[in-house]
Design an enzyme around this catalytic site. Structure first.
Site, PDB file in Angstrom:
ATOM      1  CD  GLU A  93     -16.342  -2.601   5.595  1.00  0.00           C
ATOM      2  OE1 GLU A  93     -16.427  -1.907   6.619  1.00  0.00           O
ATOM      3  OE2 GLU A  93     -16.037  -2.123   4.479  1.00  0.00           O
ATOM      4  CG  PHE A 120     -30.682  -7.722  -7.240  1.00  0.00           C
ATOM      5  CD1 PHE A 120     -30.341  -7.074  -8.421  1.00  0.00           C
ATOM      6  CD2 PHE A 120     -31.700  -8.663  -7.283  1.00  0.00           C
ATOM      7  CE1 PHE A 120     -31.010  -7.340  -9.608  1.00  0.00           C
ATOM      8  CE2 PHE A 120     -32.383  -8.935  -8.469  1.00  0.00           C
ATOM      9  CZ  PHE A 120     -32.037  -8.282  -9.627  1.00  0.00           C
ATOM     10  CG  LEU A 121     -27.177  -7.791  -1.499  1.00  0.00           C
ATOM     11  CD1 LEU A 121     -25.685  -7.941  -1.208  1.00  0.00           C
ATOM     12  CD2 LEU A 121     -27.990  -8.731  -0.608  1.00  0.00           C
ATOM     13  CB  THR A 134     -18.622   8.189  -6.335  1.00  0.00           C
ATOM     14  OG1 THR A 134     -19.284   7.005  -5.888  1.00  0.00           O
ATOM     15  CG2 THR A 134     -19.470   8.902  -7.367  1.00  0.00           C
ATOM     16  CG  ASP A 183      -2.184   0.778   1.046  1.00  0.00           C
ATOM     17  OD1 ASP A 183      -3.261   0.160   1.008  1.00  0.00           O
ATOM     18  OD2 ASP A 183      -2.097   2.026   0.901  1.00  0.00           O
ATOM     19  NE  ARG A 228     -14.672   2.744   3.781  1.00  0.00           N
ATOM     20  CZ  ARG A 228     -13.984   1.841   3.056  1.00  0.00           C
ATOM     21  NH1 ARG A 228     -13.324   2.229   1.987  1.00  0.00           N
ATOM     22  NH2 ARG A 228     -13.975   0.580   3.407  1.00  0.00           N
ATOM     23  CB  CYS A 261     -19.587  -1.084  -1.593  1.00  0.00           C
ATOM     24  SG  CYS A 261     -17.812  -1.208  -1.337  1.00  0.00           S
TER      25      CYS A 261
HETATM   26  P1  NAD Z   1      -9.908   0.841   1.157  1.00  0.00           P
HETATM   27  O1  NAD Z   1      -9.962   2.286   0.865  1.00  0.00           O
HETATM   28  O2  NAD Z   1     -10.110   0.341   2.549  1.00  0.00           O
HETATM   29  O3  NAD Z   1      -8.484   0.272   0.688  1.00  0.00           O
HETATM   30  C1  NAD Z   1      -7.898   0.581  -0.552  1.00  0.00           C
HETATM   31  C2  NAD Z   1      -6.401   0.746  -0.319  1.00  0.00           C
HETATM   32  O4  NAD Z   1      -5.752   0.900  -1.585  1.00  0.00           O
HETATM   33  C3  NAD Z   1      -6.040   2.005   0.494  1.00  0.00           C
HETATM   34  O5  NAD Z   1      -5.331   1.638   1.662  1.00  0.00           O
HETATM   35  C4  NAD Z   1      -5.178   2.833  -0.468  1.00  0.00           C
HETATM   36  O6  NAD Z   1      -4.115   3.525   0.164  1.00  0.00           O
HETATM   37  C5  NAD Z   1      -4.638   1.755  -1.384  1.00  0.00           C
HETATM   38  N1  NAD Z   1      -4.150   2.266  -2.666  1.00  0.00           N
HETATM   39  C6  NAD Z   1      -4.755   3.126  -3.508  1.00  0.00           C
HETATM   40  N2  NAD Z   1      -3.981   3.332  -4.578  1.00  0.00           N
HETATM   41  C7  NAD Z   1      -2.869   2.585  -4.416  1.00  0.00           C
HETATM   42  C8  NAD Z   1      -1.682   2.372  -5.200  1.00  0.00           C
HETATM   43  N3  NAD Z   1      -1.522   2.955  -6.383  1.00  0.00           N
HETATM   44  N4  NAD Z   1      -0.721   1.554  -4.725  1.00  0.00           N
HETATM   45  C9  NAD Z   1      -0.873   0.947  -3.520  1.00  0.00           C
HETATM   46  N5  NAD Z   1      -1.969   1.091  -2.744  1.00  0.00           N
HETATM   47  C10 NAD Z   1      -2.958   1.905  -3.187  1.00  0.00           C
HETATM   48  O7  NAD Z   1     -10.929   0.148   0.181  1.00  0.00           O
HETATM   49  P2  NAD Z   1     -11.673  -1.259   0.393  1.00  0.00           P
HETATM   50  O8  NAD Z   1     -12.863  -1.080   1.252  1.00  0.00           O
HETATM   51  O9  NAD Z   1     -10.663  -2.292   0.730  1.00  0.00           O
HETATM   52  O10 NAD Z   1     -12.223  -1.504  -1.085  1.00  0.00           O
HETATM   53  C11 NAD Z   1     -11.347  -1.828  -2.141  1.00  0.00           C
HETATM   54  C12 NAD Z   1     -12.174  -2.255  -3.334  1.00  0.00           C
HETATM   55  O11 NAD Z   1     -12.921  -3.432  -2.996  1.00  0.00           O
HETATM   56  C13 NAD Z   1     -13.213  -1.241  -3.796  1.00  0.00           C
HETATM   57  O12 NAD Z   1     -13.321  -1.319  -5.192  1.00  0.00           O
HETATM   58  C14 NAD Z   1     -14.504  -1.721  -3.159  1.00  0.00           C
HETATM   59  O13 NAD Z   1     -15.625  -1.342  -3.902  1.00  0.00           O
HETATM   60  C15 NAD Z   1     -14.325  -3.216  -3.201  1.00  0.00           C
HETATM   61  N6  NAD Z   1     -15.055  -3.954  -2.166  1.00  0.00           N
HETATM   62  C16 NAD Z   1     -15.078  -3.497  -0.878  1.00  0.00           C
HETATM   63  C17 NAD Z   1     -15.715  -4.237   0.111  1.00  0.00           C
HETATM   64  C18 NAD Z   1     -15.766  -3.773   1.546  1.00  0.00           C
HETATM   65  O14 NAD Z   1     -16.436  -4.420   2.342  1.00  0.00           O
HETATM   66  N7  NAD Z   1     -15.097  -2.693   1.919  1.00  0.00           N
HETATM   67  C19 NAD Z   1     -16.313  -5.464  -0.215  1.00  0.00           C
HETATM   68  C20 NAD Z   1     -16.248  -5.902  -1.534  1.00  0.00           C
HETATM   69  C21 NAD Z   1     -15.612  -5.141  -2.499  1.00  0.00           C
HETATM   70  C1  UGA Z   2     -22.079  -5.153   1.168  1.00  0.00           C
HETATM   71  C2  UGA Z   2     -22.508  -6.505   0.590  1.00  0.00           C
HETATM   72  O1  UGA Z   2     -23.349  -7.161   1.541  1.00  0.00           O
HETATM   73  C3  UGA Z   2     -21.294  -7.370   0.301  1.00  0.00           C
HETATM   74  O2  UGA Z   2     -21.703  -8.582  -0.318  1.00  0.00           O
HETATM   75  C4  UGA Z   2     -20.368  -6.614  -0.629  1.00  0.00           C
HETATM   76  O3  UGA Z   2     -19.192  -7.372  -0.875  1.00  0.00           O
HETATM   77  C5  UGA Z   2     -19.995  -5.293  -0.003  1.00  0.00           C
HETATM   78  O4  UGA Z   2     -21.195  -4.528   0.271  1.00  0.00           O
HETATM   79  C6  UGA Z   2     -19.159  -4.420  -0.895  1.00  0.00           C
HETATM   80  O5  UGA Z   2     -19.140  -4.588  -2.090  1.00  0.00           O
HETATM   81  O6  UGA Z   2     -18.554  -3.529  -0.292  1.00  0.00           O
HETATM   82  P1  UGA Z   2     -21.304  -4.259   3.528  1.00  0.00           P
HETATM   83  O7  UGA Z   2     -21.533  -2.926   2.928  1.00  0.00           O
HETATM   84  O8  UGA Z   2     -20.024  -4.515   4.218  1.00  0.00           O
HETATM   85  O9  UGA Z   2     -21.446  -5.394   2.407  1.00  0.00           O
HETATM   86  O10 UGA Z   2     -22.446  -4.562   4.602  1.00  0.00           O
HETATM   87  P2  UGA Z   2     -23.972  -5.057   4.490  1.00  0.00           P
HETATM   88  O11 UGA Z   2     -24.193  -6.091   5.496  1.00  0.00           O
HETATM   89  O12 UGA Z   2     -24.347  -5.367   3.103  1.00  0.00           O
HETATM   90  O13 UGA Z   2     -24.763  -3.756   4.971  1.00  0.00           O
HETATM   91  C7  UGA Z   2     -24.819  -2.588   4.184  1.00  0.00           C
HETATM   92  C8  UGA Z   2     -25.730  -1.582   4.833  1.00  0.00           C
HETATM   93  O14 UGA Z   2     -27.095  -2.013   4.761  1.00  0.00           O
HETATM   94  C9  UGA Z   2     -25.431  -1.369   6.318  1.00  0.00           C
HETATM   95  O15 UGA Z   2     -25.551  -0.007   6.632  1.00  0.00           O
HETATM   96  C10 UGA Z   2     -26.493  -2.184   7.004  1.00  0.00           C
HETATM   97  O16 UGA Z   2     -26.795  -1.738   8.295  1.00  0.00           O
HETATM   98  C11 UGA Z   2     -27.665  -1.992   6.053  1.00  0.00           C
HETATM   99  N1  UGA Z   2     -28.640  -3.086   6.161  1.00  0.00           N
HETATM  100  C12 UGA Z   2     -28.322  -4.354   5.797  1.00  0.00           C
HETATM  101  C13 UGA Z   2     -29.907  -2.811   6.646  1.00  0.00           C
HETATM  102  O17 UGA Z   2     -30.234  -1.659   6.994  1.00  0.00           O
HETATM  103  N2  UGA Z   2     -30.817  -3.828   6.747  1.00  0.00           N
HETATM  104  C14 UGA Z   2     -30.516  -5.106   6.385  1.00  0.00           C
HETATM  105  O18 UGA Z   2     -31.407  -5.979   6.506  1.00  0.00           O
HETATM  106  C15 UGA Z   2     -29.242  -5.363   5.903  1.00  0.00           C
END
Ligand code: NAD
Ligand code: UGA
Length: 476
Positions: free
Chosen positions: A178, A235-236, A102, A42, A355, A285
């Site tokens: 998460e 969808f979720l 975004t 990172d 976030r 997300c």
């Molecule tokens: P995050 O912001 O927590 O982590 C991303 C990391 O990438 C940061 O620490 C940043 O410093 C690093 N980074 C950015 N540019 C870089 C570079 N050029 N070289 C090295 N490091 C670099 O983001 P996240 O929540 O882990 O999400 C990452 C991706 O996964 C996003 O596209 C998100 O939509 C997707 N995603 C997130 C979740 C979730 O629960 N947070 C679940 C599924 C998918």
């Molecule tokens: C969501 C999806 O569930 C994951 O499958 C996906 O990988 C992820 O986004 C992503 O792409 O980042 P996450 O955002 O971590 O995961 O958490 P969720 O459990 O989906 O909850 C999202 C939001 O909806 C929260 O604010 C939660 O409190 C709310 N929620 C969820 C409700 O208000 N009611 C519900 O019944 C479920």
């Protein structure tokens, strides 16, 4: 070419991005595949320092069960560093887990995904990779991003004809939630692997096959894989907006959202999950991925489809404003100078992530109306709350900003002399509160606003307090 399990032997993996996805997902791969060596890199030095911290409560991501696994694999076959260049150079497989937020300026601002971090990583791969490298999109990206990646890589190759670098691009979106990331990673509903290069698809499949049953590994083409990730989140989120919309009708009509959710969720086509009415969805997300989908629809001139998905977000914003207004209205139309205890700042329970948390907008609305907030969250630190509130209040922040809220270290401290408690995150400890004592500490007439529907009104019947529970008609 046929595939065998030797594919994986002694392979080196680099993961670019040590965030909520990169950290936990690579920890799980390292744990399940001791033969692989994984380096998570990172550009954020502080984050890497935290991942390497000896004190495991300082890890940058809080996830139940994460620190136990980190203990077993860190410094053995899992490493965290800022050596992006070296890690790329020695990797056979590179996972891209950088953020794709975004866009906030320029073309597509407010909707399109900002791919600058992804592009920067791809350019670094183009410069430093050696031999054949499999590049895996783990970040959530718009459909056709793999094509962009290929174009960038190709443009570097064409500059140097003696270059022996080759690449395969694979889409392997992450579906973890998460708060339950470790459970989701350990037994996922499915693993999705999209790509045209069968050899590369099989190599990634071999990694997951170490612990995921093969029938749960779905192989598909690149574009279906990229779109499926956006569609799943849309969808979720739609399910959450739908149940929240029905909750409002319940409040007006005397129906009870818990009963309605149970009744409709018993239909196996609808299912019981994701039917909890709340203050609106948060997290990094849902909103961003729907906006990305909307942008794609607009790009293809599918305006009706764009509007359909946009309304899922509109309803979500409306729900947060509705709850803020309702609190003000119940407190005699003014909250100027009143103390309000905010229970929970994380966007959901079991995470320290704030976030897009509904707590941000609702807190902002209450501060702008003159309230003083006592904020309590078991995992979110003061610095994060300050950053979120400062950002959301940006144009309105003045010298007195710090005096409009305080972070408390206990539930008890936060309710002292408060006119109201607003439950915004469904932390387990909030459903286990013994209210009798707390109610005695509050100013009368006092209120509990349970936006998460975690309280049982019968338990509170004899207390000298007014209660509003989301989606229930309490005739208060
Ligand atoms: P995050 O912001 O927590 O982590 C991303 C990391 O990438 C940061 O620490 C940043 O410093 C690093 N980074 C950015 N540019 C870089 C570079 N050029 N070289 C090295 N490091 C670099 O983001 P996240 O929540 O882990 O999400 C990452 C991706 O996964 C996003 O596209 C998100 O939509 C997707 N995603 C997130 C979740 C979730 O629960 N947070 C679940 C599924 C998918
Ligand atoms: C969501 C999806 O569930 C994951 O499958 C996906 O990988 C992820 O986004 C992503 O792409 O980042 P996450 O955002 O971590 O995961 O958490 P969720 O459990 O989906 O909850 C999202 C939001 O909806 C929260 O604010 C939660 O409190 C709310 N929620 C969820 C409700 O208000 N009611 C519900 O019944 C479920």
């Amino acid at each position: 070419m046929s595939v065998n399990s030797n594919h994986q032997e002694n392979k080196k993996i680099c993961c670019i991005g040590a965030g909520y996805v990169g950290g936990p997902s690579m920890t799980m791969i390292a744990y399940k595949c001791p033969n692989l060596t994984i380096e998570v890199v990172d550009i954020d030095e502080k984050r890497i320092e935290a991942w390497n911290s000896e004190n495991l409560s300082n890890l940058p991501v809080y996830e139940p069960g994460l620190s136990d696994i980190i203990k077993k694999v860190r410094h053995k076959n899992l490493f965290f560093s800022t050596n992006v260049k070296e890690a790329i150079a020695s990797a056979d497989i590179i996972f891209l887990s950088v953020n794709t937020p975004t866009k906030i300026k320029g073309v597509g601002s407010g909707k399109a995904s900002n791919l600058e971090y992804l592009e920067r990583s791809v350019r670094e791969i183009a410069c430093y990779s050696k031999g054949h490298t499999i590049i895996v999109e783990k970040s959530t990206v718009p459909v056709k991003t793999a094509e962009t990646i290929k174009s960038i890589l190709f443009s570097y190759l064409s500059k140097d004809s003696s270059n022996l670098k080759t690449y395969s691009i694979i889409s392997n979106p992450e579906f973890l939630s998460e708060g339950s990331a470790i459970k989701d990673l350990e037994s996922p509903d499915r693993v999705l692997i999209g790509g045209d290069d069968i050899e590369a698809v099989n190599q990634i499949t071999d990694i997951y096959k170490k612990w995921v049953p093969v029938e749960k590994i779905i192989k598909t083409n690149l574009w279906s894989s990229e779109l499926s990730k956006l569609a799943a989140n849309a969808f979720l989120a739609q399910k959450v907006s739908s149940i929240n919309s029905i909750g409002v009708i319940c409040e007006e009509t005397g129906a009870d959202i818990n009963e309605v959710a149970k009744a409709i969720g018993s239909d196996s086509r609808i299912g019981q999950k994701f039917l909890n009415a709340g203050p609106g969805f948060g997290g990094s997300c849902f909103k961003k991925d729907i906006l990305s989908l909307v942008y794609i629809c607009n790009f293809y001139r599918l305006d009706e489809i764009a509007k359909y998905w946009e309304n899922v977000i509109n309803l979500n914003d409306w729900q947060q404003d509705r709850i803020s207004k309702l609190i003000i209205q119940k407190l005699f139309g003014t909250i100027q100078g009143k103390k309000i205890a905010i229970f929970g700042f994380a966007f959901k329970a079991n995470t320290n992530d704030t976030r897009e948390s509904p707590a941000i907008k609702i807190s902002r609305n209450l501060i702008l109306e003159g309230a003083h907030l006592n904020i309590y969250d078991p995992k979110v630190n003061e610095e994060k709350i300050e950053t979120e509130l400062r950002h959301s209040l940006s144009s309105s922040v003045n010298k007195e900003f710090k005096s409009t809220w305080v972070k408390n270290n206990s539930i008890e401290d936060s309710v002292k002399d408060a006119d109201a408690v607003v439950i915004l995150t469904e932390w387990l400890e909030f459903s286990e509160i013994k209210w009798k004592h707390l109610v005695g500490l509050m100013r009368k007439p006092s209120w509990i606003f349970d936006t998460r529907n975690i309280l049982n009104k019968k338990d509170l019947e004899d207390l000298d307090i007014n209660i509003w529970i989301n989606g229930q008609d309490l005739k208060n």
